[in-house]
Design a protein around this motif. Sequence first.
Motif, mmCIF file in Angstrom:
data_model
loop_
_atom_site.group_PDB
_atom_site.id
_atom_site.type_symbol
_atom_site.label_atom_id
_atom_site.label_comp_id
_atom_site.label_asym_id
_atom_site.label_seq_id
_atom_site.Cartn_x
_atom_site.Cartn_y
_atom_site.Cartn_z
ATOM 1 N N ALA A 1 3.932 -12.351 0.277
ATOM 2 C CA ALA A 1 4.551 -13.648 0.586
ATOM 3 C C ALA A 1 3.587 -14.559 1.346
ATOM 4 O O ALA A 1 3.587 -15.777 1.144
ATOM 5 C CB ALA A 1 5.828 -13.431 1.395
ATOM 6 N N PHE A 2 2.754 -13.961 2.227
ATOM 7 C CA PHE A 2 1.810 -14.751 3.035
ATOM 8 C C PHE A 2 0.419 -14.135 2.908
ATOM 9 O O PHE A 2 -0.047 -13.424 3.810
ATOM 10 C CB PHE A 2 2.255 -14.767 4.496
ATOM 11 N N PRO A 3 -0.260 -14.382 1.791
ATOM 12 C CA PRO A 3 -1.561 -13.734 1.546
ATOM 13 C C PRO A 3 -2.638 -14.130 2.542
ATOM 14 O O PRO A 3 -3.631 -13.432 2.685
ATOM 15 C CB PRO A 3 -1.912 -14.193 0.121
ATOM 16 N N PHE A 4 -2.431 -15.240 3.228
ATOM 17 C CA PHE A 4 -3.433 -15.710 4.187
ATOM 18 C C PHE A 4 -3.260 -15.073 5.563
ATOM 19 O O PHE A 4 -4.100 -15.238 6.439
ATOM 20 C CB PHE A 4 -3.348 -17.238 4.327
ATOM 21 N N ALA A 5 -2.159 -14.324 5.771
ATOM 22 C CA ALA A 5 -1.910 -13.696 7.070
ATOM 23 C C ALA A 5 -2.809 -12.478 7.249
ATOM 24 O O ALA A 5 -3.026 -11.700 6.321
ATOM 25 C CB ALA A 5 -0.448 -13.285 7.187
ATOM 26 N N GLN A 6 -3.347 -12.310 8.447
ATOM 27 C CA GLN A 6 -4.246 -11.203 8.766
ATOM 28 C C GLN A 6 -3.423 -10.003 9.260
ATOM 29 O O GLN A 6 -3.285 -9.763 10.454
ATOM 30 C CB GLN A 6 -5.258 -11.641 9.834
ATOM 31 N N ILE A 7 -2.872 -9.259 8.332
ATOM 32 C CA ILE A 7 -2.065 -8.086 8.703
ATOM 33 C C ILE A 7 -2.606 -6.870 7.956
ATOM 34 O O ILE A 7 -3.263 -6.996 6.917
ATOM 35 C CB ILE A 7 -0.582 -8.286 8.345
ATOM 36 N N PRO A 8 -2.366 -5.660 8.486
ATOM 37 C CA PRO A 8 -2.822 -4.437 7.798
ATOM 38 C C PRO A 8 -2.161 -4.313 6.427
ATOM 39 O O PRO A 8 -1.049 -4.778 6.206
ATOM 40 C CB PRO A 8 -2.374 -3.304 8.734
ATOM 41 N N GLU A 9 -2.870 -3.660 5.518
ATOM 42 C CA GLU A 9 -2.372 -3.552 4.149
ATOM 43 C C GLU A 9 -1.423 -2.370 3.954
ATOM 44 O O GLU A 9 -0.690 -2.324 2.973
ATOM 45 C CB GLU A 9 -3.559 -3.413 3.188
ATOM 46 N N SER A 10 -1.446 -1.410 4.856
ATOM 47 C CA SER A 10 -0.608 -0.228 4.701
ATOM 48 C C SER A 10 -0.291 0.362 6.056
ATOM 49 O O SER A 10 -0.852 -0.052 7.093
ATOM 50 C CB SER A 10 -1.309 0.827 3.827
ATOM 51 N N PHE A 11 0.595 1.332 6.061
ATOM 52 C CA PHE A 11 0.975 1.996 7.306
ATOM 53 C C PHE A 11 -0.213 2.721 7.932
ATOM 54 O O PHE A 11 -0.399 2.689 9.153
ATOM 55 C CB PHE A 11 2.112 2.985 7.038
ATOM 56 N N ASN A 12 -1.037 3.360 7.109
ATOM 57 C CA ASN A 12 -2.172 4.116 7.640
ATOM 58 C C ASN A 12 -3.152 3.205 8.362
ATOM 59 O O ASN A 12 -3.676 3.557 9.434
ATOM 60 C CB ASN A 12 -2.875 4.867 6.510
ATOM 61 N N LYS A 13 -3.424 2.018 7.800
ATOM 62 C CA LYS A 13 -4.355 1.094 8.447
ATOM 63 C C LYS A 13 -3.759 0.523 9.734
ATOM 64 O O LYS A 13 -4.474 0.311 10.721
ATOM 65 C CB LYS A 13 -4.726 -0.024 7.483
ATOM 66 N N ALA A 14 -2.443 0.297 9.723
ATOM 67 C CA ALA A 14 -1.796 -0.184 10.953
ATOM 68 C C ALA A 14 -1.810 0.906 12.024
ATOM 69 O O ALA A 14 -1.989 0.626 13.213
ATOM 70 C CB ALA A 14 -0.361 -0.620 10.649
ATOM 71 N N ARG A 15 -1.628 2.162 11.594
ATOM 72 C CA ARG A 15 -1.631 3.266 12.556
ATOM 73 C C ARG A 15 -3.014 3.441 13.180
ATOM 74 O O ARG A 15 -3.128 3.816 14.354
ATOM 75 C CB ARG A 15 -1.194 4.551 11.862
ATOM 76 N N ASN A 16 -4.077 3.164 12.421
ATOM 77 C CA ASN A 16 -5.426 3.272 12.980
ATOM 78 C C ASN A 16 -5.640 2.290 14.118
ATOM 79 O O ASN A 16 -6.359 2.586 15.081
ATOM 80 C CB ASN A 16 -6.463 3.039 11.876
ATOM 81 N N VAL A 17 -5.009 1.116 14.013
ATOM 82 C CA VAL A 17 -5.112 0.129 15.098
ATOM 83 C C VAL A 17 -4.464 0.675 16.364
ATOM 84 O O VAL A 17 -5.003 0.558 17.469
ATOM 85 C CB VAL A 17 -4.455 -1.198 14.675
#
Length: 540
Positions: free
Chosen positions: A84-100
């Motif tokens: 929905a918001f391709p320009f938003a800087q968010i992780p692409e998956s749960f694993n990448k968010a968990r690494n943060v």
Amino acid sequence: MCDDINGLLHDTFRNVEAELGHEEGLPEDAKRFFKLLEDGKQQLYLGCENFSKLSFTIWLFLFKSLHRLSNVAFSDLLVLIKEAFPFAQIPESFNKARNVIRDLGLDYEKIHTCPNDCMLFRKDNEKAENCSVCGTSRWKSIDGVSTNARHPADGQAWKNFDRLYPDFSKDPRNVRLGLSSDGFNSFRTMSISHSTWPVMLMNYNLSPWICLKIEYLMLSMIIPGPSSPVNDIDVYLQPLIDELNELWEPGIKTYDAKTNHTFQIRAALMWTVSDFSALAMLSGWSTKEKLACPSYNKLSHNLDPMHIESNICDTFLGTLLEIDGKSNDHLNSRYDLQEMRIRKELQPVEDSNGNISLAQSSFSMKSEQKRLFCSVLKNVKLPKRCASNISDRVHMKEMKILGYKSHDAHFIMHYLPQVAIRKVFPKNVSLTLIRLGNFFRSICSKVIRPRDLEKLESEIGEITSNLEMMFHPTFLDRMLYFPIHLVNEIKLGGPIHLRWMYFIERSLCNLKALVRNRSCPEASIAEGYLVEECPIFCSR
């Protein structure tokens, strides 16, 4: 919304900042610190002042925790936001968010241990390959390919089908289906007699953890009420049979999105899954005579463990608690012993006044024992969503257990005999019933080891023989003998939890919830099902 991300990072990496001037190069902690510092300054999107890339990721994890989202649901949410918001800087998956989150120090450490519990592989032994005490390797050895059964593809029926139809099996995109049907009252009330029969198809090409989820079941047709179709079900199934014949040969042209080409997809109906009443209608074979067993008659039908467990549980509880209308220990059963000239000590005895007395069986309970048995079930505490409130089904005053569901019977047979009957029955009776519960729990495992099947086959034979010696012939109906065939069913079709009625029963509850127009329940179900199916289909 203003978050002090910089303050959070400086507090977390306080020691790292103090050591930066004393060491050459950047240690790993320092690299993580500067990476997080950069993410903390980066806007979520151009012009966003409320969230940075790091703060929004932390808030997403808080949202996941508060609402108990699964990892899969969280990943799907990230994908949806990213689309929905391709320009938003968010992780692409749960694993990448968990690494943060891990970089913030919110992580755990895995420490290997010796298989014999001799030592931990830490400090000086962190990189050791073998235990310093017993010499055992820290690694598991895998000898060849696993032969454990996890999916119907591991069963002999699937492999035999591949050998018979190699043209079908050489293309993995060809679909293997199971068919199930059951009747239910769509009005959620027993005061109205109405029987609606949905016919569902299961796709066994999918992985075992998703092939029986409700969103992957296919509602192929609905046979309307108000009465059951009984032997006329073949008339209603004609459209489905025509479609299955077309899918079998020549197949239907289908687009393959991965290869960007069309191909001829085919489908085969492997077996049916239903209770005994539906089996009689689907197969046209009588299930009430001496040749009722589908295994004996080699029908392509799966014995349903759900109804087997439920019927056996009804028989046991009714007989052990002497519930009127459900007990198999009554005067007529004792006269059967007399007519068969067996167990003379249990046969009815008539005195000179015409009064008939019956000796107690080995499984008979006194009032105190019945009260103790019922109190165990009344006071049992179960994990949430493991079963319904069984204690509500226990009537202490009448010492009866009534009104429980099939899933309750499943739980009672698997876990409660070990607790409830240990102190109220003789050792030979309690041990046999406990062994029966252990047998059901073993065959319902999600992973079956071939070497266990031979043991289970021998075990159920002994259990059935002990039941024959303890209980009266009227107790031993066909349901008591069906478990003997369940081990062979696993050999043929793989784990039985992929071929039972529990998931169908759950899907029927969803169909009941779709009834909005009580004058046209079947049409209401069809319309509601399509509304739910559309977003599921479009999102995959």
